[in-house]
Design an enzyme around this catalytic site. Sequence first.
Site, short mmCIF file in Angstrom:
data_model
loop_
_atom_site.label_atom_id
_atom_site.label_comp_id
_atom_site.label_asym_id
_atom_site.label_seq_id
_atom_site.Cartn_x
_atom_site.Cartn_y
_atom_site.Cartn_z
N HIS A 112 -10.66 -5.95 -2.07
CA HIS A 112 -11.72 -5.71 -1.09
C HIS A 112 -12.86 -5.00 -1.85
CE1 HIS A 112 -9.23 -6.93 2.26
NE2 HIS A 112 -8.28 -6.08 1.89
N GLU A 135 -6.40 -10.55 -0.92
CA GLU A 135 -7.20 -10.28 0.31
C GLU A 135 -8.68 -10.22 -0.03
OE1 GLU A 135 -5.71 -6.88 2.45
OE2 GLU A 135 -3.62 -7.43 2.12
N ASN A 170 2.00 -5.24 -3.08
CA ASN A 170 0.61 -5.54 -2.76
C ASN A 170 -0.17 -4.24 -2.51
OD1 ASN A 170 -1.32 -7.69 -2.03
ND2 ASN A 170 -1.22 -6.86 0.05
N ASP A 184 -12.48 -10.10 -0.37
CA ASP A 184 -13.76 -10.16 0.34
C ASP A 184 -14.71 -9.23 -0.40
OD1 ASP A 184 -12.80 -7.67 1.31
OD2 ASP A 184 -12.41 -8.45 3.30
N GLU A 211 0.80 -1.24 0.00
CA GLU A 211 0.00 0.00 0.00
C GLU A 211 0.83 1.28 0.00
OE1 GLU A 211 -2.82 -0.34 3.22
OE2 GLU A 211 -3.53 -2.29 2.53
O1 G2I Z 1 -7.53 -3.43 6.55
C1 G2I Z 1 -7.73 -4.63 5.86
C2 G2I Z 1 -6.45 -5.13 5.24
C3 G2I Z 1 -5.99 -4.14 4.18
N1 G2I Z 1 -4.78 -4.62 3.52
C4 G2I Z 1 -3.68 -4.97 4.40
C5 G2I Z 1 -4.13 -5.93 5.50
O2 G2I Z 1 -3.06 -6.17 6.38
C6 G2I Z 1 -5.31 -5.36 6.25
O3 G2I Z 1 -5.64 -6.30 7.26
C7 G2I Z 1 -6.22 -5.76 8.43
C8 G2I Z 1 -6.51 -6.89 9.40
O4 G2I Z 1 -7.46 -7.74 8.81
C9 G2I Z 1 -7.09 -6.32 10.68
O5 G2I Z 1 -7.19 -7.37 11.67
O6 G2I Z 1 -5.34 -4.84 9.00
C10 G2I Z 1 -5.93 -4.19 10.12
C11 G2I Z 1 -5.00 -3.09 10.61
O7 G2I Z 1 -4.82 -2.11 9.64
C12 G2I Z 1 -6.18 -5.22 11.22
O8 G2I Z 1 -6.84 -4.60 12.28
C13 G2I Z 1 -6.16 -4.65 13.49
C14 G2I Z 1 -6.70 -3.55 14.37
O9 G2I Z 1 -6.38 -2.30 13.78
C15 G2I Z 1 -6.08 -3.62 15.73
O10 G2I Z 1 -6.66 -2.69 16.57
C16 G2I Z 1 -6.21 -5.01 16.29
O11 G2I Z 1 -5.51 -5.11 17.51
O12 G2I Z 1 -6.36 -5.91 14.07
C17 G2I Z 1 -5.67 -6.04 15.29
C18 G2I Z 1 -5.78 -7.47 15.78
O13 G2I Z 1 -7.12 -7.84 15.88
#
Ligand code: G2I
Length: 490
Positions: free
Chosen positions: A247, A275, A210, A277, A167
Amino acid sequence: MAWFKRDTRRRATAATIAGAAAGVALALLGMGTFATHAAAAGSLGSAAAQSGRYFGTAVPTAKLGDPAYSTILDREFGMITPENEMKWDTTEPSRGSFNFGPADQIVSHAAAHGQKMRGHTLVWYQQLPGWVSGLSASDLQSAMDNHITQEMTHFKGKIYAWDVVNEAFADDGSGQHRSSPFQDKLGNGFIEHAFRTARSVDANAKLCYNDYNIENWTDAKTQGVYNMVKDFKSRGVPIDCVGFQSHFGAGGPPSSFQTTLSNFAALGVDVQITELDIAQAPASAYANTVNACLHVARCTGITVWGIRDSDSWRSGDNPLLFDSSGNPKPAYTSVLNALNAATGTTTGGTTDGGTTSGTTNGGTTSGTTSGTTDGGTTSGTTDGGSSTGGAGGGACTATYSTTNSWSGGYQGEVKITAGSAAISGWTVRWTLSGGQSITQVWNGTLTTSGSTTTVANASYNGSLQPAASTTFGFLANGSPSTPSLTCTGS
Ligand code: G2I
């Protein structure tokens, strides 16, 4: 109206499909590559493997101990991406102090179940520990080099492909890099430097760039990434693959998605859906996405971003292939059918196979995708801030809901509904409250000016029939609040 064109093309008659399929079969026989059609595979991973591809999912360490979860994981998926555990905030929370424990658990699980791994991600502006942004340029350069080196060395031999940089491009329509600690201190060269460092550490792992919102061919962001990859390939900067996060809103992929995959592949890189969805998981939208990949020889695999709807980062959208109880949804069946229909059609080639039209899966693309499905079934939300604008053009209303929130951040969704006249574009404007800042927008194009936030339609969701709706979503820092939205149609 891109969705309309796609529907029209897919409403082929049985005779057309049969004729096209026969043509493909003859062509394959002529090439001597036609394989006996195996029995349909019963899982996503084995169905994808029939055409030499993988089917994967994002996995958080915390869910490995849930037997209902791991049963589906090990039955269906042949590739795993750690959802958060290989990111910088987990792996190097303080400078020089590395923590690979959570990711090691996922790698062990994969090894025990014959699954491969995608590494995600080495250099990203989010989930960065605070210490990184305080460094001087030269310190940051050595910290980035050291982070790549330590992490890739630790997992060497266990990772199929790394998202080396994630990104790095902006959403503002400029086609330029986004502002980040890396960009702002190290300049444009940080991406190339990261890839060169990665190759020097591990010559065997595939090295990917990515990103999201690079699926529509004509978008400035897509073109920016395309030009970077083209430049890298022409100068010998080591890059092997490009990941399209995918997404999507309820309308699914833009109609140009296959063209985009195929044009990138023609630069000499593998392409992967990394990714996936889709809001509300329409079966047809999932089939369209999977078929776009299956029609491009160098599209080597597909990863969905979670297993059950309850596992999703955007769980309010129910965007995945399994419901929260672990039951396969209609989208699961459409994906499985599409993967099975692709057996033996496009494998082995190194050039773009984007013209194999006879491989359209039999009857699972319903042709009703409209791109306007209401995504407003979100949880724990406050509706509000609806207003109408549109002087001189069509009117629209916009309604906000918070779809997720956590300490320090939240996810919002805005539903745009056309008035009594059709519109061909829309803009939603609001003012952020103190402490709020938007970090990511999907299904829309973000412009910010101070606290004024403007999101315009993406190229594929601007046209709305009278009373039809579409949505965009965003991630933000701060605490959620109900904004006063102004919607302007054109
Ligand atoms: O935002 C969706 C995805 C976009 N592309 C890059 C990916 O790495 C990203 O994944 C998401 C995760 O699915 C989430 O799980 O990235 C988020 C962060 O930008 C993740 O969220 C984080 C929360 O921000 C935190 O507060 C939390 O502690 O998930 C953490 C674990 O649950």
